[in-house]
Design a protein around this motif. Structure first.
Motif, PDB file in Angstrom:
ATOM      1  N   SER A   1      43.028  34.753  39.287  1.00  0.00           N
ATOM      2  CA  SER A   1      43.616  35.830  40.212  1.00  0.00           C
ATOM      3  C   SER A   1      44.994  35.387  40.716  1.00  0.00           C
ATOM      4  N   VAL A   2      44.932  34.081  41.191  1.00  0.00           N
ATOM      5  CA  VAL A   2      46.151  33.546  42.064  1.00  0.00           C
ATOM      6  C   VAL A   2      47.352  33.444  40.834  1.00  0.00           C
ATOM      7  N   PHE A   3      46.873  33.044  39.796  1.00  0.00           N
ATOM      8  CA  PHE A   3      47.800  32.756  38.829  1.00  0.00           C
ATOM      9  C   PHE A   3      48.321  34.207  38.188  1.00  0.00           C
ATOM     10  N   PHE A   4      47.718  35.194  38.215  1.00  0.00           N
ATOM     11  CA  PHE A   4      48.156  36.617  37.712  1.00  0.00           C
ATOM     12  C   PHE A   4      49.221  37.031  38.885  1.00  0.00           C
ATOM     13  N   ALA A   5      48.748  36.597  40.241  1.00  0.00           N
ATOM     14  CA  ALA A   5      49.587  37.548  41.292  1.00  0.00           C
ATOM     15  C   ALA A   5      50.906  36.559  41.516  1.00  0.00           C
ATOM     16  N   LEU A   6      50.718  35.332  41.016  1.00  0.00           N
ATOM     17  CA  LEU A   6      52.045  34.570  41.223  1.00  0.00           C
ATOM     18  C   LEU A   6      52.810  34.612  40.049  1.00  0.00           C
ATOM     19  N   PHE A   7      52.670  35.015  38.928  1.00  0.00           N
ATOM     20  CA  PHE A   7      53.401  35.036  37.768  1.00  0.00           C
ATOM     21  C   PHE A   7      53.383  36.093  36.988  1.00  0.00           C
TER      22      PHE A   7
ATOM     23  N   ASP B   1      38.137  61.334  28.590  1.00  0.00           N
ATOM     24  CA  ASP B   1      38.818  61.132  27.444  1.00  0.00           C
ATOM     25  C   ASP B   1      39.758  59.764  27.621  1.00  0.00           C
ATOM     26  N   LEU B   2      40.439  59.761  28.672  1.00  0.00           N
ATOM     27  CA  LEU B   2      41.221  58.466  28.525  1.00  0.00           C
ATOM     28  C   LEU B   2      40.518  57.632  29.702  1.00  0.00           C
ATOM     29  N   TRP B   3      39.332  57.115  29.394  1.00  0.00           N
ATOM     30  CA  TRP B   3      38.582  56.363  30.053  1.00  0.00           C
ATOM     31  C   TRP B   3      39.079  54.795  30.500  1.00  0.00           C
ATOM     32  N   TRP B   4      39.929  54.410  29.699  1.00  0.00           N
ATOM     33  CA  TRP B   4      40.701  53.154  29.706  1.00  0.00           C
ATOM     34  C   TRP B   4      41.587  53.210  31.149  1.00  0.00           C
ATOM     35  N   MET B   5      42.258  54.412  31.568  1.00  0.00           N
ATOM     36  CA  MET B   5      42.663  54.332  32.778  1.00  0.00           C
ATOM     37  C   MET B   5      41.960  53.933  33.891  1.00  0.00           C
ATOM     38  N   THR B   6      40.808  54.267  34.066  1.00  0.00           N
ATOM     39  CA  THR B   6      39.906  53.930  35.232  1.00  0.00           C
ATOM     40  C   THR B   6      39.373  52.567  35.044  1.00  0.00           C
ATOM     41  N   ILE B   7      38.764  52.617  34.091  1.00  0.00           N
ATOM     42  CA  ILE B   7      37.618  51.372  33.567  1.00  0.00           C
ATOM     43  C   ILE B   7      38.521  49.975  33.773  1.00  0.00           C
ATOM     44  N   PHE B   8      39.752  49.826  33.289  1.00  0.00           N
ATOM     45  CA  PHE B   8      40.366  48.600  33.212  1.00  0.00           C
ATOM     46  C   PHE B   8      40.978  48.209  34.657  1.00  0.00           C
ATOM     47  N   PRO B   9      41.206  49.173  35.349  1.00  0.00           N
ATOM     48  CA  PRO B   9      41.573  48.899  36.853  1.00  0.00           C
ATOM     49  C   PRO B   9      40.401  48.592  37.620  1.00  0.00           C
ATOM     50  N   ALA B  10      39.307  49.140  37.349  1.00  0.00           N
ATOM     51  CA  ALA B  10      38.098  48.922  38.254  1.00  0.00           C
ATOM     52  C   ALA B  10      37.414  47.460  37.846  1.00  0.00           C
ATOM     53  N   ILE B  11      37.604  47.132  36.473  1.00  0.00           N
ATOM     54  CA  ILE B  11      37.231  45.642  36.318  1.00  0.00           C
ATOM     55  C   ILE B  11      38.126  44.734  36.947  1.00  0.00           C
ATOM     56  N   GLY B  12      39.490  45.093  37.042  1.00  0.00           N
ATOM     57  CA  GLY B  12      40.244  44.265  37.754  1.00  0.00           C
ATOM     58  C   GLY B  12      40.005  43.884  39.162  1.00  0.00           C
ATOM     59  N   VAL B  13      39.521  44.893  40.109  1.00  0.00           N
ATOM     60  CA  VAL B  13      39.070  44.992  41.196  1.00  0.00           C
ATOM     61  C   VAL B  13      37.737  43.989  41.437  1.00  0.00           C
ATOM     62  N   ALA B  14      36.761  44.381  40.405  1.00  0.00           N
ATOM     63  CA  ALA B  14      35.544  43.616  40.188  1.00  0.00           C
ATOM     64  C   ALA B  14      35.679  42.170  40.157  1.00  0.00           C
ATOM     65  N   PHE B  15      36.630  41.727  39.289  1.00  0.00           N
ATOM     66  CA  PHE B  15      37.207  40.653  38.954  1.00  0.00           C
ATOM     67  C   PHE B  15      37.304  39.854  40.219  1.00  0.00           C
ATOM     68  N   MET B  16      38.299  40.259  41.031  1.00  0.00           N
ATOM     69  CA  MET B  16      38.938  39.540  42.076  1.00  0.00           C
ATOM     70  C   MET B  16      37.684  39.221  43.128  1.00  0.00           C
ATOM     71  N   ILE B  17      36.731  40.526  43.474  1.00  0.00           N
ATOM     72  CA  ILE B  17      35.834  40.518  44.403  1.00  0.00           C
ATOM     73  C   ILE B  17      34.683  39.665  43.970  1.00  0.00           C
ATOM     74  N   LEU B  18      34.243  39.531  42.841  1.00  0.00           N
ATOM     75  CA  LEU B  18      33.213  38.662  42.318  1.00  0.00           C
ATOM     76  C   LEU B  18      33.698  37.337  42.634  1.00  0.00           C
ATOM     77  N   GLY B  19      34.880  36.824  42.065  1.00  0.00           N
ATOM     78  CA  GLY B  19      35.451  35.657  42.255  1.00  0.00           C
ATOM     79  C   GLY B  19      35.462  35.136  43.519  1.00  0.00           C
ATOM     80  N   PHE B  20      35.841  35.802  44.775  1.00  0.00           N
ATOM     81  CA  PHE B  20      36.067  35.356  46.266  1.00  0.00           C
ATOM     82  C   PHE B  20      34.500  35.407  46.761  1.00  0.00           C
ATOM     83  N   ASN B  21      33.837  36.214  46.273  1.00  0.00           N
ATOM     84  CA  ASN B  21      32.333  36.406  46.780  1.00  0.00           C
ATOM     85  C   ASN B  21      31.478  34.899  46.314  1.00  0.00           C
ATOM     86  N   PHE B  22      31.588  34.783  45.054  1.00  0.00           N
ATOM     87  CA  PHE B  22      30.999  33.564  44.357  1.00  0.00           C
ATOM     88  C   PHE B  22      31.684  32.121  45.179  1.00  0.00           C
ATOM     89  N   LEU B  23      33.086  32.248  45.346  1.00  0.00           N
ATOM     90  CA  LEU B  23      33.570  31.011  45.996  1.00  0.00           C
ATOM     91  C   LEU B  23      33.092  30.882  47.263  1.00  0.00           C
TER      92      LEU B  23
END
Length: 300
Positions: free
Chosen positions: A45-51, A265-287
């Motif tokens: 997540s930090v790598f994505f944010a910086l670069f 119809d355009l499910w990817w417009m919502t699903i992938f940003p939601a996965i991005g949020v979950a990715f960051m939240i899970l990472g910091f919660n596990f940490l």
């Protein structure tokens, strides 16, 4: 005697006891495999944010960009996460959204943690006095209102922007640290080492910062790691209702809100940003769980 003391000072953080403690912390942290996973997710997540501006395939899609000829493209070789209703690459915008989410969590915690900690130290050390009463009653007022409701109220009064959403979240976040540090400081202030410092004439500032605060650092650091995910979620919630980062700059909540109108119809417009949020939240919660285990004195 003086020579031995000088040798101890020269060892500093590289003394055998310090190195041994670091090994113990690393061992406790590594025992929890999810914590290691969380650490990896946080690093990504930090790598994505910086670069982000340098690694996204379509950096021009981050700002004001329209390409109706490629609007609504499904995920594929051209657009890994598909394109939105304006033809912008969702993958590029999701990666760039990591920057705003991480920035919000850093700014909020950098302000809220010191403010809450200082107020908690003052109230805890002066337990039972007027300072304790005033600080903790104000804290109770803030804590009595649901966090999201309070943030929405504050943000709705201000002009919608990233800066004002940070301010709104910060205003409602410091009381949690005040309450946490207050409980720790109240229990520690009666210990013998604090009383001894008072007897030798140490100042109140010295006692609070040098004697009491070090005993509060473990729960503070644990809560900070866990709170990063909650701050990101809070920021996404404000962005979802239009009170956070404003278009055309991408933000997780804003992208999820925009895509909701095109479901399914355009499910990817919502699903992938939601996965991005979950990715960051899970990472910091596990940490955060790993840091809690690391400072757990009862662990082996």
């Amino acid at each position: 005697m003086q020579e031995n003391e000088l040798k101890k000072k020269k060892k500093g953080i590289f003394s055998p006891s310090t190195v041994e403690n670091l090994k113990i912390y690393r061992y406790k942290f590594s025992r929890n495999k999810l914590s290691v996973v969380g650490f990896v997710l946080v690093c990504i997540s930090v790598f994505f944010a910086l670069f982000a501006p340098y690694i996204v395939p379509h950096p021009e899609h981050i700002g004001a960009f329209v390409d109706y000829a490629n609007a609504g493209q499904a995920p594929g070789a051209a657009y890994w996460f598909g394109s939105d209703n304006m033809g912008r690459d969702i993958f590029s915008r999701v990666i760039y959204s990591f920057r705003g989410a991480l920035l919000m969590s850093i700014v909020v915690l950098v302000i809220a943690v010191p403010v809450g900690t200082i107020l908690g130290l003052i109230a805890g050390y002066h337990h039972g006095t007027w300072a304790d009463t005033i600080i903790m009653r104000i804290t109770d007022v803030f804590l009595s209102v649901p966090a999201l409701i309070l943030a929405l109220c504050i943000a709705s009064i201000l002009k919608p922007s990233m800066m004002n959403s940070m301010l709104a979240v910060t205003i409602m976040w410091w009381p949690w640290y005040t309450r946490l540090v207050y409980g720790q400081a109240s229990s520690v202030s009666g210990e013998y080492f604090v009383k001894n410092a008072e007897l030798v004439g140490a100042s109140k500032l010295h006692i609070m910062l040098k004697e009491i605060l070090p005993n509060c650092l473990s729960p503070i650091l644990t809560k900070m790691a866990l709170d990063v995910g909650w701050v990101i979620l809070m920021g996404a919630s404000l962005s979802f209702v239009g009170l956070g980062e404003q278009p055309p700059t991408p933000a997780f909540g804003q992208m999820i809100s925009d895509g909701a109108g095109y479901m399914p119809d355009l499910w990817w417009m919502t699903i992938f940003p939601a996965i991005g949020v979950a990715f960051m939240i899970l990472g910091f919660n596990f940490l955060g769980d790993g840091i809690r285990d690391m400072f757990d004195k009862g662990g082996h």
